[in-house]
Write an enzyme that holds these catalytic residues in place. Structure first.
Site, mmCIF file in Angstrom:
data_model
loop_
_atom_site.group_PDB
_atom_site.id
_atom_site.type_symbol
_atom_site.label_atom_id
_atom_site.label_comp_id
_atom_site.label_asym_id
_atom_site.label_seq_id
_atom_site.Cartn_x
_atom_site.Cartn_y
_atom_site.Cartn_z
ATOM 1 N N SER A 274 0.824 -1.212 0.000
ATOM 2 C CA SER A 274 0.000 0.000 0.000
ATOM 3 C C SER A 274 0.858 1.262 0.000
ATOM 4 O O SER A 274 0.579 2.211 -0.745
ATOM 5 C CB SER A 274 -0.952 0.006 1.192
ATOM 6 O OG SER A 274 -0.271 -0.165 2.408
ATOM 7 N N HIS A 350 7.148 -12.580 10.213
ATOM 8 C CA HIS A 350 7.149 -11.286 9.532
ATOM 9 C C HIS A 350 8.315 -11.247 8.557
ATOM 10 O O HIS A 350 9.377 -11.834 8.812
ATOM 11 C CB HIS A 350 7.278 -10.135 10.544
ATOM 12 C CG HIS A 350 6.987 -8.794 9.970
ATOM 13 N ND1 HIS A 350 7.944 -8.049 9.320
ATOM 14 C CD2 HIS A 350 5.841 -8.057 9.920
ATOM 15 C CE1 HIS A 350 7.411 -6.915 8.911
ATOM 16 N NE2 HIS A 350 6.141 -6.897 9.249
ATOM 17 N N ARG A 359 4.002 -3.575 17.854
ATOM 18 C CA ARG A 359 2.592 -3.241 17.675
ATOM 19 C C ARG A 359 1.699 -4.305 18.325
ATOM 20 O O ARG A 359 0.623 -3.994 18.847
ATOM 21 C CB ARG A 359 2.261 -3.096 16.181
ATOM 22 C CG ARG A 359 3.049 -1.993 15.487
ATOM 23 C CD ARG A 359 2.821 -1.997 13.985
ATOM 24 N NE ARG A 359 3.227 -3.268 13.394
ATOM 25 C CZ ARG A 359 3.005 -3.609 12.126
ATOM 26 N NH1 ARG A 359 2.383 -2.758 11.322
ATOM 27 N NH2 ARG A 359 3.417 -4.773 11.656
ATOM 28 N N ASP A 405 -1.058 -8.375 13.355
ATOM 29 C CA ASP A 405 -2.352 -8.948 12.984
ATOM 30 C C ASP A 405 -2.820 -10.037 13.944
ATOM 31 O O ASP A 405 -3.986 -10.420 13.927
ATOM 32 C CB ASP A 405 -2.270 -9.525 11.567
ATOM 33 C CG ASP A 405 -1.928 -8.464 10.542
ATOM 34 O OD1 ASP A 405 -2.616 -7.436 10.523
ATOM 35 O OD2 ASP A 405 -0.967 -8.648 9.778
#
Length: 468
Positions: A274, A350, A359, A405
């Protein structure tokens, strides 16, 4: 003579379109004399000189080898972009302008009575590298509230979408349509100097971020039948207004979650799909609305923005099979069955990180404070204690630790936002902060059109023919 008439006709048509665009049905007024814009204008000349100095000293130096495997492997790890807002370190995790997530939580201004950083403060930090004052953040909240109205025709576009159309498709359409009133597109058409590109881009980015809650809220209420959209409250901060538009504004803990969620999802350096898509499309001098709409289309892909949905589905299947408050042995057996079935454990591992994602840790601390006894959160914690050792034993991951996530879907579900199809929209609202900040700096620093070199498989084969 014909050419001159044609030119005059085009100019006249252009002026007519511009006048039409300024009617109340299509555009909204925007505040002026932004303190953030004024500060940014002071910083840009300094940054231009800094970039010149770096290029003068290091511009001809090699910056890492390029492997053929990197060309075939999605350019993973290939140093190829400048991204000023954040850097992802394999050991420390994400840093926003050099500040870790715990440092941002400690240093950035908060809402009265709140404990989580305000996204307004994070955006100020992304743009300037400076921690704003409480007063500056309050003024930014008011400015975004003043810019929040979306044109009537964009409302109509959203309202005419069938509820079966995916929320991300509706989101992308609405953001694309905001291009109708782009300050940068108009300024470029009017011949603005390259040195001034950043100013109308700044205006577009401020409008973009400000209008996203109204767009996101309208989509949510249309798709999930939640009734009429309330008005933006100019006395409230960005996250509070977003929570209210979603129907959760009365729950202060959910509002705090939104503040944390937007902050930690706002930016993740420039190589993710993105972020890079927004930068790439912006390099063609597409305005910020078109650039960010392209970002949203990338974010909608299953390999990018859907991971927290997959985690939640996996957790629910586990709970359905082994029940609530299951033993560690039952959890281990389920995890092993997932791996032996050729699937991955969603939310773990990751591409860059080699430790627990900060996070994830921030969300875990939030949950320990606000929902310590929730059965799904307890399961997430149990998995956190079990899965890394299993992944190491199975040799399935260089990084066996949880990422962002692994937690977010559980938090959203706890507060009643359990429509998983919508989760990527919230991710998109957050990611606008990082993409917008970089678009502004790219235009301020005169970043060129991106045009990397590509090779065919045949060309690669010839390149290395008869070479050891």
């Amino acid at each position: 003579m014909a050419s001159s008439l044609s030119t005059r006709s085009l100019l006249s048509a252009s002026r007519s379109r511009a006048a039409w665009a300024r009617t109340s049905r299509f555009s909204t007024s925007t505040p002026v004399n932004s303190a953030l814009k004024e500060r940014l204008g002071q910083l840009i000349p300094q940054e231009i000189e800094k970039v010149k100095a770096v290029r003068a000293e290091h511009g001809k130096k090699s910056f890492g080898p390029v492997l053929v495997d990197q060309l075939y492997g999605g350019m993973r790890g290939l140093p190829a972009l400048i991204w000023d807002g954040s850097v992802l370190d394999a050991e420390e995790g994400i840093r926003f302008r050099g500040k870790s997530i715990p440092e941002c939580q400690a240093e950035l201004p908060k809402a009265p009575g709140g404990n989580e950083p305000l996204p307004e403060a994070l955006f100020w930090l992304l743009l300037t590298g400076e921690v704003p004052t409480q007063e500056q953040v309050t003024e930014l909240s008011k400015e975004w509230a003043a810019r929040a109205a979306i044109p009537q025709f964009v409302e109509e576009i959203i309202d005419r979408c069938p509820p079966t159309l995916h929320p991300m498709s509706q989101f992308s359409m609405a953001v694309t349509a905001l291009n109708h009133d782009s300050a940068f597109a108009k300024a470029y058409q009017d011949g603005v100097s390259k040195k001034e590109y950043w100013s109308p881009v700044f205006e577009d980015c401020m409008d973009l971020i400000a209008k996203l809650p109204n767009i996101a809220g309208r989509i949510y209420r249309n798709v999930f039948g939640k009734g009429k959209l309330p008005a933006i409250d100019p006395s409230k901060d960005y996250s509070h207004n977003l929570a209210t538009l979603l129907g959760f504004g009365d729950n202060e803990a959910f509002v705090e979650l939104m503040r944390l969620y937007i902050t930690i999802h706002s930016d993740h350096e420039g190589g993710n799909v993105s972020a890079h898509t927004g930068k790439l499309v912006g390099s063609a001098l597409s305005d910020p609305f078109l650039s960010f709409a392209a970002s949203l289309n990338g974010l909608a892909g299953p390999l990018h923005g859907l991971a927290n949905q997959e985690v939640l589905i996996w957790l629910r299947r586990m709970q359905a099979k082994i029940g609530e408050n299951a033993s560690d042995e039952a959890v281990k057996e389920y995890v092993w069955s997932t791996l032996k079935g050729g699937q991955v454990v969603p939310g773990y591992g990751h591409a860059v990180l080699r430790k627990t994602d900060p996070r994830y840790t921030a969300q875990r601390e939030f949950a320990l404070k606000h929902l310590p006894d929730d059965p799904m959160f307890k399961l997430v914690g149990q998995i956190y204690d079990i899965v890394p050792n299993i992944l190491l034993e199975a040799g399935k991951a260089k990084n066996p630790w949880p990422n962002v996530d692994a937690h977010s879907g559980v938090l959203l579900t706890y507060y009643g936002l359990d429509q998983m199809q919508y989760y990527t929209v919230l991710f998109g609202v957050s990611r606008a902060f990082g993409v917008a900040a970089q678009l502004i700096w790219d235009r301020a620093l005169g970043a060129p059109l991106e045009r990397p070199k590509s090779y065919s498989t045949e060309a690669i084969s010839k390149m290395f023919a008869n070479k050891q």
